[in-house]
Design a protein around this motif. Structure first.
Motif, PDB file in Angstrom:
ATOM      1  N   PRO A  57      -1.378  12.412  -0.297  1.00 28.25           N
ATOM      2  CA  PRO A  57      -1.042  11.403  -1.297  1.00 28.25           C
ATOM      3  C   PRO A  57      -0.210  11.864  -2.479  1.00 28.25           C
ATOM      4  O   PRO A  57       0.727  11.172  -2.891  1.00 28.25           O
ATOM      5  CB  PRO A  57      -2.420  10.924  -1.781  1.00 28.25           C
ATOM      6  N   ASP A  66      -6.306   6.717   5.532  1.00 27.59           N
ATOM      7  CA  ASP A  66      -4.853   6.806   5.613  1.00 27.59           C
ATOM      8  C   ASP A  66      -4.259   5.398   5.518  1.00 27.59           C
ATOM      9  O   ASP A  66      -4.857   4.441   6.035  1.00 27.59           O
ATOM     10  CB  ASP A  66      -4.422   7.477   6.920  1.00 27.59           C
ATOM     11  N   PRO A  67      -3.087   5.250   4.883  1.00 26.41           N
ATOM     12  CA  PRO A  67      -2.490   3.918   4.762  1.00 26.41           C
ATOM     13  C   PRO A  67      -1.762   3.439   6.011  1.00 26.41           C
ATOM     14  O   PRO A  67      -1.374   2.276   6.084  1.00 26.41           O
ATOM     15  CB  PRO A  67      -1.512   4.084   3.591  1.00 26.41           C
ATOM     16  N   ALA A 123      -5.059   8.745  -8.243  1.00 29.50           N
ATOM     17  CA  ALA A 123      -5.576   9.329  -6.998  1.00 29.50           C
ATOM     18  C   ALA A 123      -6.596  10.427  -7.301  1.00 29.50           C
ATOM     19  O   ALA A 123      -7.642  10.515  -6.641  1.00 29.50           O
ATOM     20  CB  ALA A 123      -4.424   9.881  -6.159  1.00 29.50           C
ATOM     21  N   MET A 145       0.835  -1.210   0.000  1.00 32.01           N
ATOM     22  CA  MET A 145       0.000   0.000   0.000  1.00 32.01           C
ATOM     23  C   MET A 145       0.866   1.255   0.000  1.00 32.01           C
ATOM     24  O   MET A 145       0.552   2.237  -0.656  1.00 32.01           O
ATOM     25  CB  MET A 145      -0.927  -0.013   1.213  1.00 32.01           C
ATOM     26  N   VAL A 146       1.973   1.241   0.759  1.00 33.69           N
ATOM     27  CA  VAL A 146       2.856   2.395   0.820  1.00 33.69           C
ATOM     28  C   VAL A 146       4.288   1.886   0.956  1.00 33.69           C
ATOM     29  O   VAL A 146       4.525   0.838   1.564  1.00 33.69           O
ATOM     30  CB  VAL A 146       2.486   3.309   2.011  1.00 33.69           C
ATOM     31  N   ASP A 200      -6.004   3.396   0.598  1.00 38.79           N
ATOM     32  CA  ASP A 200      -5.043   3.957  -0.349  1.00 38.79           C
ATOM     33  C   ASP A 200      -5.754   4.960  -1.241  1.00 38.79           C
ATOM     34  O   ASP A 200      -6.876   4.709  -1.699  1.00 38.79           O
ATOM     35  CB  ASP A 200      -4.434   2.823  -1.185  1.00 38.79           C
ATOM     36  N   GLU A 240       0.085   7.248 -11.277  1.00 38.31           N
ATOM     37  CA  GLU A 240      -0.460   6.985  -9.947  1.00 38.31           C
ATOM     38  C   GLU A 240      -1.091   8.235  -9.344  1.00 38.31           C
ATOM     39  O   GLU A 240      -2.091   8.144  -8.629  1.00 38.31           O
ATOM     40  CB  GLU A 240       0.637   6.432  -9.038  1.00 38.31           C
ATOM     41  N   ARG A 288      -8.440   2.532   7.193  1.00 34.92           N
ATOM     42  CA  ARG A 288      -7.192   2.360   6.462  1.00 34.92           C
ATOM     43  C   ARG A 288      -7.487   2.200   4.980  1.00 34.92           C
ATOM     44  O   ARG A 288      -8.418   1.482   4.590  1.00 34.92           O
ATOM     45  CB  ARG A 288      -6.435   1.133   6.982  1.00 34.92           C
ATOM     46  N   ARG A 302      -5.314   5.623  -4.218  1.00 34.21           N
ATOM     47  CA  ARG A 302      -5.538   5.120  -5.576  1.00 34.21           C
ATOM     48  C   ARG A 302      -6.679   4.119  -5.662  1.00 34.21           C
ATOM     49  O   ARG A 302      -7.064   3.699  -6.761  1.00 34.21           O
ATOM     50  CB  ARG A 302      -4.248   4.481  -6.102  1.00 34.21           C
TER      51      ARG A 302
END
Length: 261
Positions: free
Chosen positions: A111, A71-72, A124, A1-2, A92, A120, A90, A94
């Motif tokens: 982001p 939030d990731p 988003a 995810m991140v 992403d 990407e 939680r 995208r």
């Protein structure tokens, strides 16, 4: 995810107190000033994507907005979700965990500058466009292409010979990457040119409303800001007057792009 490097940066508390002092406090005050003028009146549904521990979600909820933080970082979600009037999940940017046309406004305050590939970032933007209602706003924060170059003088980073190549790369293509992937100076990021978000907005099917500078060049004088930040009315009034001045956009550390579905 991140990316692990980005996750480690936030888990170490890299942003925990940044918006409460000096130039960070100016960033918060100016971002809030733009928000209260741009957002629809409360109550309205606001999706705060990349909202971290709720630094903006908290005052938005206190003002009567129905706020959901996405939030990731699980630790961020736990803190934000404990705030009165704020829900948190939680997710992403995208691939948002939200229904189509379910928000009156979407905030992208984290982001975009952590997505180095344009495709990407557009993803988003498109997700924000999907979940915002027709006529709703998407407000996105970006870091200026020139921020690290100026920051090196403000904070003395150029004393380290490894810093200049980081700046040269960011100036060339917007990619800010630390040597060896160790986040010594911020973390992996993308720095926008002021005119650049217009194309991303268009590719997402949104209409550009405005691009504004957040701090203007004043963030480089953080040691002289304390008195004005304690009584910020004059500071905010004057910065409003020039927030869309094209010749000043690149001198701001952060920019806000406001788009409409």
């Amino acid at each position: 995810m991140v990316q692990r490097e980005i996750l480690d940066y936030y888990l170490r508390g890299g942003e925990r107190d940044r918006l409460s002092a000096g130039a960070g406090r100016l960033e918060f005050l100016r971002t809030w000033d733009v928000l209260v003028r741009a957002l629809p009146e409360a109550p309205a549904d606001v999706l705060d994507v990349g909202g971290a521990t709720g630094v903006y979600a908290k005052p938005l909820a206190e003002a009567g907005y129905r706020v959901t933080v996405v939030d990731p970082v699980g630790e961020h979600v736990a803190v934000a979700g404990a705030l009165p009037g704020v829900s948190a999940v939680r997710g992403d940017a995208r691939d948002l965990p939200a229904e189509d046309a379910s928000a009156d406004a979407v905030l992208l305050f984290g982001p975009l500058y952590h997505l180095q590939d344009r495709s990407e970032r557009v993803a988003a933007w498109r997700e924000a466009a999907r979940v915002v209602r027709p006529g709703g706003l998407v407000v996105a924060a970006t870091i200026s292409r020139f921020a690290s170059m100026f920051d090196g003088f403000v904070k003395g980073f150029y004393r380290d010979p490894e810093f200049r190549p980081v700046v040269e790369q960011a100036l060339a293509d917007g990619r800010h990457s630390n040597p060896g992937g160790v986040p010594r100076w911020f973390t992996s990021a993308y720095f926008h040119r002021p005119e650049e978000t217009a194309g991303e907005v268009a590719d997402a099917g949104l209409r550009l409303s405005r691009v504004v500078s957040v701090e203007g060049p004043l963030w480089m004088s953080s040691s002289a800001l304390a008195d004005f930040l304690d009584e910020p009315s004059l500071l905010l009034e004057m910065l409003r007057r020039v927030e869309e001045e094209p010749s000043l956009l690149g001198a701001s550390s952060h920019l806000l792009t406001v788009a409409v579905r």
